[in-house]
Design a protein around this motif. Structure first.
Motif, PDB file in Angstrom:
ATOM      1  N   LEU B 336      49.225  23.026  48.745  1.00 54.74           N
ATOM      2  CA  LEU B 336      49.847  21.826  49.314  1.00 54.74           C
ATOM      3  C   LEU B 336      50.305  22.085  50.749  1.00 54.74           C
ATOM      4  O   LEU B 336      51.091  21.337  51.302  1.00 54.74           O
ATOM      5  N   ILE B 340      49.024  16.938  50.792  1.00 52.69           N
ATOM      6  CA  ILE B 340      49.029  16.955  49.332  1.00 52.69           C
ATOM      7  C   ILE B 340      47.727  16.335  48.851  1.00 52.69           C
ATOM      8  O   ILE B 340      47.527  15.135  48.971  1.00 52.69           O
ATOM      9  N   TYR B 345      47.538  16.619  42.991  1.00 55.59           N
ATOM     10  CA  TYR B 345      48.871  16.083  42.678  1.00 55.59           C
ATOM     11  C   TYR B 345      48.827  15.273  41.382  1.00 55.59           C
ATOM     12  O   TYR B 345      49.707  15.389  40.533  1.00 55.59           O
TER      13      TYR B 345
END
Lengths: 364, 698
Positions: B336, B340, B345
């Motif tokens: 990350l 992101i 995620y």
């Protein structure tokens, strides 16, 4: 002509204020270059044209303006041919066929046509001074002008078209156009405008529409230049930001600043007081031209003077009006001040003609 | 006025040509007068009345505020190992206005550049819509399209055509500077997490400024879309220390956006402060490895996925410093670093094991037998039993389950984990063997063995709270929960049911409604190990300025001392506070420590701790649970509920330096699963201590 008496009727006030405007124009053009290398030679070019223009003016002043009468037909034929050639092979510049390269100099036939229209119409109206002001009189003058206007409209050059139409109408007016025709003209003009609108070029339509209803989202669109002009004028305040120090001019937020928007540049750098003085001088020049028309000893001279007075007045009003966002954007320059050799030449030639009218009135 | 000037100039001259009518001139003068009067009024309005407003707009045109990006503070472990730092990332950018005029030359540059950066010369079509959604680094457009968009937006600002190229390409391209005007290598600071997965649950990660907190950060001078802010872990909770302050340049720009000069002296950015955490990365690694090894061992041994979720926390009980905090599974925060990635995620946030959660502080579970220390301390301090008192501790007892005072009740059998019982138990033996029956009796009372209802649920709660349960510890990490210490009022409100006598019994052994985070469990043991002193648990060792000078040194913070601060409400016969409070007697804590020592010497964890030479103490816990996960799998069968595995240990027994909790979700027996993990962490701690003492790696 080298006698003192000969120059007695020379209008030094007119000459002086025109010279002042031209020199002031040079100074302003220098400021509006604002570090742009491509515009760097503007001052020298304009100064050259001013020099030539002054020589032309004095030459035309000395020459008896009646000589031009004999050239009317020749000039008319010549300009028609010229416009014809341009329509066919003209150089396209800024999307319009307005220029023709002759040697090193670009000659703008539109400028030439203004002079020709004034001289030809002056000839025609003075020649028919005593005849009744009927429809035939009117129609003949219309046909004369139309021959020049139509090819210019087709270029397309809307601003010059309108200017020529205004010159024609104002010369009609001063020659004694009956009031009933004025009413018909007024109504007809509006009707013509509405009918003609769909036939205009898209960019011309757009300009008129943006003026009527500005598009809020068009930050970089058509309103940008006008909006910037307003900001530039407004930021001048009472006394202005000083010569060469107007932020919007020097940082080039103001576009087309040496020609169409030079008034805004002046307004920013010299403020409300400066623009007021400038407008006063311009009005003075116009009024002195009209004075020459009233003093002329014959109809021909009067009409020449009045024609040029109209030319200067109309260009001034349209240019300042566009800058102040009171009328739609057209490419009209500010007389004597905006950059542009052809325009300066023809204006100075006009002043020369007016001085000639004043100088040669006693010879009658 | 204009008219009169005109009239005067004309009226001086009498002559007007016969063909011209005077009135027609007048009309012209009037027209001129009207038009120019309007113009002058308009000018007056623009320049005088609205002059200030237009001046303002002209300033907005020419003055641009440029935020100069600051550098975020670094994160170190207690020995100076870097956990988070800024690194340079090289982006290849083009400044449209500086490209050569000639189109052929430009094409040539695009083509050559394309071979280095693997971005096509041209790809896609720029429309109003696609231009609006254009994000450099995350676009499919070719070089030409990117330049076109950049040229339209801000010709003098570099626009990234390729992000994160390696050093070599960056070198090659920056050497081409002379031959490729307009192409440049832009250096962008990105966050780097060298320890990645190992410390992600503590360190956290960064993310963009979101729409919700845009105003907050913009007020502090941060730029949405460029600056990044903390999203998880310490990066989030200590964001304000790390952030720093952006610098500001107020510059004059021309119409094309080119900077002309600074209008004000530039304000230099203030770099963020760095933080030295209390974490020892080596111990963290040992703890993580021990936990993973243990879970893998049982998953392999049992030939099924028994457990994938666990926590290990190590703390210095005398200072409150957290030495290691492992929450498994966690995430790879080094994935990350730059931005992101959406798929990653989503994968993390949809994982049923909740890797984005720090299970050490954000998950609460029944603590089971480790919670018995609450009742142990309470029983002695309230004189419910004496330490020497011998009580029968058989395999089962029968207790009448009552929901109210007048309820005749139903007898119910309560069983200990050893059906054979342990004969007669005193206090230390009962703690050492974690004898359920003994604790039932002291918690809820039993016949004549422990008369008068034992400690009782209300007093139990007093002691639980004194030992740190039922409230967040206040550690500098986001998302801490408070756990739950139930009482009859709570049950009536949240379960719409009366408190039964049986509830008291199972609460005593940390079952039923009791919930605690692993950190709370560890904290309660740290208090006992530290002779009743509750040291504030913390993850921050020192705060350093950007030059590395300590600006806030570590100072252990005492929350309370149970033996000195009267925290225990003395309750009347209706269990209402009398207003008087008492302390916990030091001898009570001594006996509690002796009990925990017995666990290791001759109790439930003797086998697990056998290899550890340093004398330690501890407590096992096997906490039966029946949560939503277990219910779905239909695991909640009577007498055979699934269980979490707990162990808390500290060492050296007589002068504790480290306390460790291990929790394995669904890990079954505490003694066989969690205790070996703690043993390994303790062993590593003392090994490391020995290495450091001899000069270590230096």
């Amino acid at each position: 002509m080298f006698r003192r008496e000969f120059w007695r009727n020379f209008d030094f006030f007119l000459f002086g204020s025109v010279l002042f405007l031209c020199v002031f124009g040079l100074i302003m053009i220098r400021s509006t270059i604002a570090g742009n290398i491509e515009l760097a030679n503007y001052v020298n070019r304009q100064a050259t044209f001013l020099g030539i223009g002054m020589a032309v003016m004095l030459g035309v002043t000395v020459l008896d303006y009646h000589y031009w009468k004999s050239l009317s037909k020749l000039m008319y034929v010549f300009i028609l041919a010229f416009l014809g050639i341009i329509l066919i092979i003209g150089t396209t510049s800024f999307g319009a066929q307005r220029w023709l390269e002759v040697g090193l100099v670009n000659i703008q036939p539109a400028e030439l046509s203004k002079i020709v229209v004034i001289l030809v119409l002056a000839h025609y109206f003075s020649h028919n001074e005593k005849k009744p002001k009927n429809l035939r009189w009117l129609a003949t003058s219309f046909i004369l002008v139309a021959g020049i206007i139509v090819p210019i409209f087709l270029q397309p050059n809307l601003s010059t078209t309108i200017l020529l139409a205004v010159i024609w109408f104002s010369m009609l007016w001063i020659s004694g156009l009956p009031t009933k025709y004025v009413v018909i003209f007024g109504l007809g003009g509006i009707a013509l405008g509405l009918i003609a609108f769909p036939f205009l070029e898209p960019y011309q339509q757009e300009r008129i529409l943006t003026f009527i209803k500005p598009d809020e989202n068009a930050r970089h669109g058509n309103t940008y230049n006008v909006e910037q002009a307003l900001i530039t004028i407004g930021s001048g305040g009472l006394l202005g930001q000083g010569y060469n120090s107007g932020t919007q001019v020097q940082l080039r937020f103001l576009k087309v600043r040496s020609t169409d928007y030079i008034f805004s540049a002046i307004a920013e750098e010299f403020g409300f007081i400066g623009t007021l003085i400038l407008i006063a001088i311009l009005i003075f020049v116009i009024v002195r031209c009209i004075r020459a028309a009233r003093l002329a000893s014959d109809m021909y001279g009067a009409l020449i003077a009045f024609g040029f007075a109209t030319l200067i007045a109309f260009q001034t009003m349209v240019n300042i009006g566009v800058n102040l966002r009171l009328i739609p954007v057209t490419g009209q320059t500010l007389p004597f001040i905006s950059y542009g050799g052809s325009s300066l030449l023809s204006l100075l030639l006009g002043i020369g003609l007016i001085e000639s009218v004043l100088l040669h009135r006693k010879t009658l | 006025m204009v008219l009169s000037i005109g009239e005067r100039f004309v009226s001086n001259d009498q002559q007007v040509h016969s063909g011209l009518e005077r009135w027609r001139f007048k009309v012209i003068y009037i027209l001129l007068g009207i038009v120019f009067s309007i113009y002058i009024v308009r000018l007056f309005s623009l320049q005088i009345i609205n002059g200030e407003a237009y001046l303002q707009q002209s300033e907005e045109n020419r003055i641009k505020n440029i935020s100069v990006q600051t550098l975020r503070g670094n994160l170190y472990d207690r020995n100076g190992i870097v956990l988070a730092q800024n690194a340079a990332s090289y982006n290849i950018a083009i400044t449209p206005a500086l490209l050569p005029e000639d189109e052929g030359t430009r094409e040539q540059i695009y083509r050559e550049l394309s071979t280095y950066i693997q971005v096509p010369v041209t790809n896609g079509i720029v429309t109003d819509k696609s231009a609006r959604f254009f994000t450099p680094c995350q676009t499919d457009f070719g070089i030409k399209e990117i330049v076109l968009i950049g040229d339209t937006n801000a010709p003098f600002s570099p626009v990234n055509v390729k992000c994160n190229v390696n050093n070599e390409i960056a070198m090659v391209i920056s050497e081409k500077r002379g031959t490729w005007p307009g192409v440049s290598v832009e250096i962008e600071p990105v966050r780097e997490y060298p320890t990645g997965y190992l410390t992600a649950e503590i360190v956290g990660f960064l993310g963009p400024i979101t729409a919700e907190n845009k105003d907050y950060y913009e007020d502090m001078g941060f730029v949405a879309g460029r600056d990044k802010v903390g999203f998880g872990g310490v990066e989030y909770s200590l964001d304000e220390i790390l952030l720093g302050k952006n610098g500001l340049r107020v510059v004059e720009v021309d119409a094309a956006g080119k900077e002309i000069r600074d209008v004000q002296p530039p304000l230099a950015p203030v770099p963020g402060n760095s933080i030295r955490l209390t974490i020892d990365t080596r111990l963290q690694a040992a703890a993580k490895t021990a936990l993973l090894d243990e879970m893998n061992f049982w998953n392999t041994w049992l030939n099924r996925i028994q457990s994938q979720n666990g926590v290990v926390i190590a703390m210095n009980p005398k200072t409150g410093e957290i030495l290691a905090m492992v929450s498994e599974p966690t995430y790879e925060n080094n994935r990350l670093e730059r931005y992101i990635p959406e798929y990653y995620y989503n994968q993390l946030s949809q994982d049923p094991l909740k890797p984005l959660l720090n299970h050490g502080i954000s998950a609460m579970h029944p603590p089971g037998s480790v919670y018995k220390m609450v009742a142990a301390v309470a029983a002695l301090n309230e004189h419910v039993v004496t330490p020497e008192q011998e009580i029968p501790c058989p395999g089962t007892i029968s207790v009448v389950q009552k929901y109210s005072a007048n309820d005749p009740g139903i007898p119910r059998e309560y069983v200990g984990y050893d059906r054979n019982g342990h004969g007669m138990c005193n206090f230390v033996k009962a703690v050492g063997l974690s004898d359920d029956i003994y604790f039932y009796k002291i918690g809820g009372g039993f016949e004549n063995d422990v008369p008068n209802g034992g400690v009782g649920v209300w007093r139990l709660k007093e002691y639980a709270e004194a030992l740190g349960y039922n409230r967040p510890t206040g550690i500098e990490l986001p998302g801490e929960v408070s756990g739950l210490v139930p009482d009859p009022t709570w049950k009536r409100i949240y379960r719409a049911e009366n408190w039964s006598t049986g509830d008291t019994y199972i609460t005593t052994i940390g079952q039923g409604y009791v919930l605690a985070t692993p950190l709370q469990v560890l904290q309660s043991f740290a208090i006992l190990a530290n002779d009743g002193k509750y040291m504030q648990p913390t993850i921050v060792k020192e705060i350093l300025d950007s030059d590395g000078n300590v600006i806030q040194a570590f100072k252990p913070k005492l929350v309370w001392d149970l033996t000195k601060d009267p925290l225990i409400d003395i309750l009347d016969e209706n269990n209402k506070p009398t207003g008087q409070k008492r302390v916990i007697e030091p001898w009570v804590i001594k006996y509690a420590q002796m009990g925990m020592r017995r666990v290791v010497e001759d109790g439930t964890a003797t086998k697990a701790m056998a290899k550890l030479e340093i004398p330690s103490a501890g407590k096992t816990g096997t906490a039966e649970y029946c949560d939503n996960v277990a219910q779905e799998k239909n695991l909640c069968q009577p007498e055979a509920w699934p269980a979490h595995s707990w162990y808390v240990g500290y060492a050296p027994y007589d002068d504790p330096e480290i306390a460790v909790v291990a929790f394995v979700y669904n890990g079954l027996e505490g003694a066989s699963v969690a205790a070996p993990i703690v043993e390994r962490v303790l062993q590593t701690y003392f090994d490391l201590k020995a290495i450091d003492a001899t000069g270590g790696f230096e």
